[in-house]
Design a protein around this motif. Structure first.
Motif, mmCIF file in Angstrom:
data_model
loop_
_atom_site.group_PDB
_atom_site.id
_atom_site.type_symbol
_atom_site.label_atom_id
_atom_site.label_comp_id
_atom_site.label_asym_id
_atom_site.label_seq_id
_atom_site.Cartn_x
_atom_site.Cartn_y
_atom_site.Cartn_z
ATOM 1 N N PRO A 117 0.821 -1.227 0.000
ATOM 2 C CA PRO A 117 0.000 0.000 0.000
ATOM 3 C C PRO A 117 0.852 1.274 0.000
ATOM 4 C CG PRO A 117 -0.946 -1.594 1.492
ATOM 5 C CD PRO A 117 0.370 -2.157 1.049
ATOM 6 N N ALA A 118 1.981 1.241 0.733
ATOM 7 C CA ALA A 118 2.861 2.420 0.755
ATOM 8 C C ALA A 118 3.422 2.687 -0.639
ATOM 9 C CB ALA A 118 3.990 2.205 1.759
ATOM 10 N N ALA A 119 3.824 1.610 -1.331
ATOM 11 C CA ALA A 119 4.387 1.760 -2.678
ATOM 12 C C ALA A 119 3.331 2.299 -3.643
ATOM 13 C CB ALA A 119 4.927 0.423 -3.166
ATOM 14 N N ALA A 120 2.093 1.800 -3.516
ATOM 15 C CA ALA A 120 1.015 2.253 -4.404
ATOM 16 C C ALA A 120 0.704 3.726 -4.163
ATOM 17 C CB ALA A 120 -0.233 1.413 -4.181
ATOM 18 N N LEU A 121 0.756 4.109 -2.901
ATOM 19 C CA LEU A 121 0.475 5.499 -2.529
ATOM 20 C C LEU A 121 1.496 6.445 -3.157
ATOM 21 C CD1 LEU A 121 -1.255 7.100 -0.240
ATOM 22 C CD2 LEU A 121 0.850 6.972 1.057
ATOM 23 N N PHE A 122 2.748 6.076 -3.036
ATOM 24 C CA PHE A 122 3.822 6.985 -3.427
ATOM 25 C C PHE A 122 4.145 6.913 -4.921
ATOM 26 C CE2 PHE A 122 8.356 8.230 -3.627
ATOM 27 C CZ PHE A 122 8.239 9.501 -3.102
ATOM 28 N N PHE A 123 4.184 5.721 -5.464
ATOM 29 C CA PHE A 123 4.602 5.570 -6.863
ATOM 30 C C PHE A 123 3.427 5.431 -7.827
ATOM 31 C CE2 PHE A 123 8.253 3.996 -4.417
ATOM 32 C CZ PHE A 123 9.257 4.780 -4.959
ATOM 33 N N GLY A 124 2.233 5.193 -7.307
ATOM 34 C CA GLY A 124 1.073 4.998 -8.176
ATOM 35 C C GLY A 124 0.850 3.525 -8.460
ATOM 36 N N ALA A 125 -0.397 3.175 -8.791
ATOM 37 C CA ALA A 125 -0.764 1.770 -8.969
ATOM 38 C C ALA A 125 0.047 1.099 -10.082
ATOM 39 C CB ALA A 125 -2.253 1.662 -9.260
ATOM 40 N N GLY A 126 0.418 1.865 -11.107
ATOM 41 C CA GLY A 126 1.118 1.290 -12.255
ATOM 42 C C GLY A 126 2.506 0.756 -11.931
ATOM 43 N N GLU A 127 3.134 1.296 -10.881
ATOM 44 C CA GLU A 127 4.518 0.919 -10.559
ATOM 45 C C GLU A 127 4.599 -0.248 -9.577
ATOM 46 O OE1 GLU A 127 7.713 2.341 -11.415
ATOM 47 O OE2 GLU A 127 6.488 3.019 -13.093
ATOM 48 N N VAL A 128 3.443 -0.603 -8.973
ATOM 49 C CA VAL A 128 3.480 -1.567 -7.871
ATOM 50 C C VAL A 128 4.000 -2.925 -8.323
ATOM 51 C CG1 VAL A 128 2.106 -2.742 -6.116
ATOM 52 C CG2 VAL A 128 1.686 -0.371 -6.624
ATOM 53 N N GLN A 129 3.600 -3.345 -9.515
ATOM 54 C CA GLN A 129 4.020 -4.655 -10.013
ATOM 55 C C GLN A 129 5.552 -4.771 -10.050
ATOM 56 O OE1 GLN A 129 2.021 -7.512 -11.479
ATOM 57 N NE2 GLN A 129 4.049 -8.370 -11.048
ATOM 58 N N SER A 130 6.211 -3.757 -10.630
ATOM 59 C CA SER A 130 7.672 -3.862 -10.738
ATOM 60 C C SER A 130 8.324 -3.752 -9.363
ATOM 61 C CB SER A 130 8.232 -2.814 -11.700
ATOM 62 O OG SER A 130 8.032 -1.544 -11.184
ATOM 63 N N ILE A 131 7.719 -2.982 -8.447
ATOM 64 C CA ILE A 131 8.281 -2.886 -7.087
ATOM 65 C C ILE A 131 8.114 -4.225 -6.364
ATOM 66 C CG2 ILE A 131 7.959 -1.806 -4.818
ATOM 67 C CD1 ILE A 131 7.193 0.764 -6.427
ATOM 68 N N ALA A 132 6.919 -4.825 -6.502
ATOM 69 C CA ALA A 132 6.643 -6.095 -5.813
ATOM 70 C C ALA A 132 7.602 -7.193 -6.270
ATOM 71 C CB ALA A 132 5.206 -6.525 -6.057
ATOM 72 N N SER A 133 7.989 -7.136 -7.555
ATOM 73 C CA SER A 133 8.867 -8.202 -8.043
ATOM 74 C C SER A 133 10.344 -7.810 -7.973
ATOM 75 C CB SER A 133 8.477 -8.590 -9.469
ATOM 76 O OG SER A 133 8.421 -7.455 -10.277
ATOM 77 N N SER A 134 10.639 -6.663 -7.325
ATOM 78 C CA SER A 134 12.034 -6.221 -7.279
ATOM 79 C C SER A 134 12.841 -6.937 -6.197
ATOM 80 C CB SER A 134 12.105 -4.708 -7.048
ATOM 81 O OG SER A 134 11.620 -4.385 -5.767
ATOM 82 N N GLY A 135 12.184 -7.736 -5.373
ATOM 83 C CA GLY A 135 12.931 -8.521 -4.384
ATOM 84 C C GLY A 135 12.698 -8.038 -2.968
ATOM 85 N N THR A 136 12.792 -9.004 -2.050
ATOM 86 C CA THR A 136 12.514 -8.756 -0.635
ATOM 87 C C THR A 136 13.330 -7.589 -0.082
ATOM 88 O OG1 THR A 136 12.065 -11.092 -0.364
ATOM 89 C CG2 THR A 136 12.566 -9.862 1.622
ATOM 90 N N TYR A 137 14.633 -7.635 -0.288
ATOM 91 C CA TYR A 137 15.483 -6.633 0.350
ATOM 92 C C TYR A 137 15.367 -5.276 -0.330
ATOM 93 C CZ TYR A 137 17.110 -10.919 2.347
ATOM 94 O OH TYR A 137 17.144 -12.130 2.970
ATOM 95 N N SER A 138 15.111 -5.294 -1.627
ATOM 96 C CA SER A 138 14.956 -4.031 -2.332
ATOM 97 C C SER A 138 13.728 -3.277 -1.818
ATOM 98 C CB SER A 138 14.834 -4.308 -3.831
ATOM 99 O OG SER A 138 14.654 -3.116 -4.510
ATOM 100 N N ILE A 139 12.630 -3.991 -1.588
ATOM 101 C CA ILE A 139 11.425 -3.332 -1.058
ATOM 102 C C ILE A 139 11.725 -2.769 0.333
ATOM 103 C CG2 ILE A 139 9.022 -3.665 -0.311
ATOM 104 C CD1 ILE A 139 8.799 -5.971 -2.289
ATOM 105 N N GLY A 140 12.392 -3.571 1.150
ATOM 106 C CA GLY A 140 12.618 -3.186 2.541
ATOM 107 C C GLY A 140 13.641 -2.081 2.721
ATOM 108 N N MET A 141 14.767 -2.189 1.991
ATOM 109 C CA MET A 141 15.893 -1.306 2.269
ATOM 110 C C MET A 141 15.975 -0.104 1.324
ATOM 111 S SD MET A 141 16.922 -3.241 4.681
ATOM 112 C CE MET A 141 18.437 -2.502 5.265
#
Lengths: 637, 33
Positions: A297-321
């Motif tokens: 939800p934080a990623a969707a808020l900040f980057f928009g719904a269109g970017e969430v897919q690539s963020i979600a698949s960018s990897g555990t540590y990339s999302i976190g750190m």
């Protein structure tokens, strides 16, 4: 205290449940689950997920607790002793060695991840990565530099920061182990788990209360929609089922030997059936409810719904750190919420690492009769020595290699051994009786055939699937890694990578694979690391131009100015001036370093260490049992 | 959010919460044997 003949016990039932839940709840609940769910069919992912939970999540939970109880009855807190008591075969105990070597390898790298979280909570508190006028922090580079994963030193001079936080994390872990089961692990869980829940709630309220702002490109609800919108077409894909099964495996900490160890400290007349179920259900609560309401939800808020897919698949540590601090630092209260986020991850990891290290502690105390304080010291020294290669060789991919063998494949192998012991060697009827000794619930009978047949078959399917993936992706033969960095980052003001690799066309992919292939071939041929430097210019139209190139002669035949330019174009690299209104200057020049890293020696070193550990523990087990046989001890349950 | 997403989320959350309520109620309300 664990004296000869008198083992430790848990202080309270709730303490045990919190400790077991803390062991299961880790970084994966908050970061890996939403990524996996979003990338594998959203709401429809929950169908294979729930089936996996029933087919082998819950059964393996009960298997682990039962094995632990059988071991605890005879004073064994680690799997060699437990397996030995469950089987007439003198070889069974050697299979149990995996329950010592694999968790030990796991904690060596997991403590480093813990250290990242601890370090980042400090950097959040001090505002170190929060951009300000005259200092724009590129979080991707910041993260890479913190880990020594790059040749640049814009934010960190070297690995001293990472080492400092690692030492702190290590001392904390060893201190908790030194304090013992009731006064260490249980006490930690009683503090950490409520704190973890509180931190989750604070972050959820924060994310869902951010209103309209110039920075917001979507809503938090877009993130929930991404996670939960069912896509039933994915259900026919074996990879989705494999992903769901894998997630259940990771999230419940099955196959580490730690739940077995925890169970061995439970009194023989106390319940373990309901305790096992509660451990799994608490873990699922944190994963499904908290895990789906923070990062995505934080990623969707900040980057928009269109970017969430690539963020979600960018990897555990990339999302976190990288992604989460990027979001949190953009809104008011950045330091506070950043600190809370990283402390949350730290506590999630901390309660897991002490649990995973406990079987080795138990082995030293129960089998070698070493006092707890001395055992903690032995574990601590080994831990420190073993973690050093992880830090210094991180860029060669040693952490991923350790994770693949101990945190992925090894767990399935261990679980398979355990379920066979439970159902076929010790026999399901007797195991069922042990599970229900003092039980507050009756486990439904249909779980018997599941444990007998379905769970072992499912485990074999996962093992074959994962090994198949590893072979097809060439993971078993170490490939060189290509890394590149802008050297004089402080002298230019821009983002360098803008396009996602997912966007590249077939032609571009060919260019990329040709370029990377030629570097890899050169590195493999030379059997060492190779480096080259290219001078690049930013003409001002957003493009990057390679003007000169020089490097190792071995790299030169494959890497030329033209091929590098094609590669950069194909990867979608272009220059974009930072839009922070601070010190935007004319685009200048930068030096690009291209490194081909020869990973093979480091990857083989890790494999040798894993095998050496298994052999060393096997020898120890052999000697201990031989001594016992000579002194007339032993026998099976 | 689509209707399907709401339904899936609601059912999953309900199951998870119900399982937790059952477990903890059983622990705290049942006398030990």
């Amino acid at each position: 205290m664990a004296q000869a003949g008198q083992r430790e016990e848990w202080g309270s039932r709730i303490g045990l449940i919190l400790a077991a839940a803390g062991n299961a709840i880790g970084i994966g609940n908050l970061l890996r689950f939403p990524g996996q769910a979003g990338a594998n069919g959203g709401g429809a992912f929950m169908i294979p997920y729930v089936i996996s939970l029933i087919v082998f999540g819950l059964p393996m939970m009960w298997v682990a607790w039962t094995i632990g109880r059988i071991g605890g009855r005879y004073g064994h807190g680690s799997t060699p002793g437990m397996f030995d008591k469950m089987s007439n075969s003198r070889f069974a105990k050697y299979f149990g060695v995996l329950g010592l070597a694999l968790p030990l390898i796991f904690v060596l790298y997991y403590t480093y991840i813990e250290a990242w979280c601890l370090g980042y909570s400090w950097f959040s508190l001090t505002g170190d990565y929060i951009s300000e006028a005259g200092r724009n922090v590129d979080l991707r580079v910041y993260y890479d530099e913190f880990l020594g994963n790059t040749t640049t030193h814009s934010y960190f001079p070297g690995l001293s920061s990472a080492l400092t936080f690692l030492l702190i994390a290590l001392v904390l872990n060893v201190f908790v182990l030194y304090r013992g089961v009731a006064r260490g692990i249980e006490m930690l869980a009683k503090i950490a788990i409520p704190l973890l829940a509180l931190f989750c709630l604070v972050l959820i309220v924060r994310i869902f209360s951010i209103g309209d702002s110039a920075l917001v490109k979507g809503t938090a609800m877009d993130g929930l929609a991404f996670l939960w919108t069912p896509d039933f077409s994915t259900l026919t894909s074996p990879s989705v089922w494999l992903a769901a099964a894998g997630q259940i495996f990771f999230t419940l900490s099955i196959g580490f030997g730690s739940l077995e160890c925890y169970s061995s400290y439970v009194k023989q007349n106390e319940d373990i059936a309901l305790t096992g179920l509660t451990t799994a259900s608490s873990n699922e609560f944190v994963e499904i409810i908290f895990g789906s309401m923070i990062a995505i939800p934080a990623a969707a808020l900040f980057f928009g719904a269109g970017e969430v897919q690539s963020i979600a698949s960018s990897g555990t540590y990339s999302i976190g750190m990288v992604t989460m601090p990027e979001i949190l630092r953009s809104f008011p209260g950045a330091q506070l919420f950043g600190t809370i986020w990283f402390l949350l991850l730290f506590f999630a990891a901390f309660t897991s690492s002490v649990g995973v290290a406990q079987p080795v502690m138990a082995f030293l105390q129960d089998e070698l009769k070493i006092k707890r304080g001395a055992a903690a010291m032995v574990v601590g020294v080994f831990w420190l020595l073993g973690t050093i290669p992880v830090i210094y060789f991180y860029r060669y991919g040693v952490l991923d290699e350790m994770d693949f063998w101990s945190g992925t494949i090894g767990l399935v192998v261990m679980a398979l051994i355990e379920v066979v012991l439970f159902a076929w060697v010790f026999k399901i009827g007797r195991s069922w009786e042990v599970l229900h000794q003092g039980a507050q619930i009756q486990v439904p009978r249909f779980f018997k055939p599941i444990i007998n047949y379905v769970t072992p078959i499912a485990l074999i399917a996962i093992l074959v699937g994962w090994m198949g993936d590893a072979v097809s992706q060439g993971k078993l033969i170490p490939q060189p890694r290509l890394a590149w960095d802008v050297m004089n980052r402080s002298e230019y003001t821009g983002n360098f990578i803008k396009n996602s690799e997912n966007d590249v066309t077939h032609l571009q992919r060919n260019i990329i694979s040709n370029f990377e292939g030629s570097v890899s071939t050169a590195v493999t041929g030379a059997n060492r690391d190779l480096t080259a430097y290219a001078r690049i210019q930013f003409p001002g139209d957003g493009t990057v131009r390679v003007v000169s190139y020089e490097g190792d002669p071995k790299l030169a035949p494959g890497v030329t100015v033209a091929s590098l330019q094609s590669y950069l174009n194909a990867k979608g690299f272009h220059y974009e001036v930072f839009d922070n209104g601070a010190w935007v200057s004319e685009p200048g020049e930068a030096m690009l370093a291209i490194e081909g890293l020869n990973r093979a020696p480091y990857i083989w070193l890790i494999r040798i260490i894993i095998v050496a550990l298994i052999v060393a523990f096997s020898i120890m087990v052999h000697v201990i049992w031989k001594e016992r046989r000579l002194s007339g001890e032993g026998g099976t349950a | 959010m689509s209707f399907g997403a709401v339904i899936f989320m609601a059912i999953t959350w309900f199951l998870v919460i119900a399982l937790n309520v059952y477990c903890f109620a059983k622990i705290f309300l049942t006398h030990r044997k």
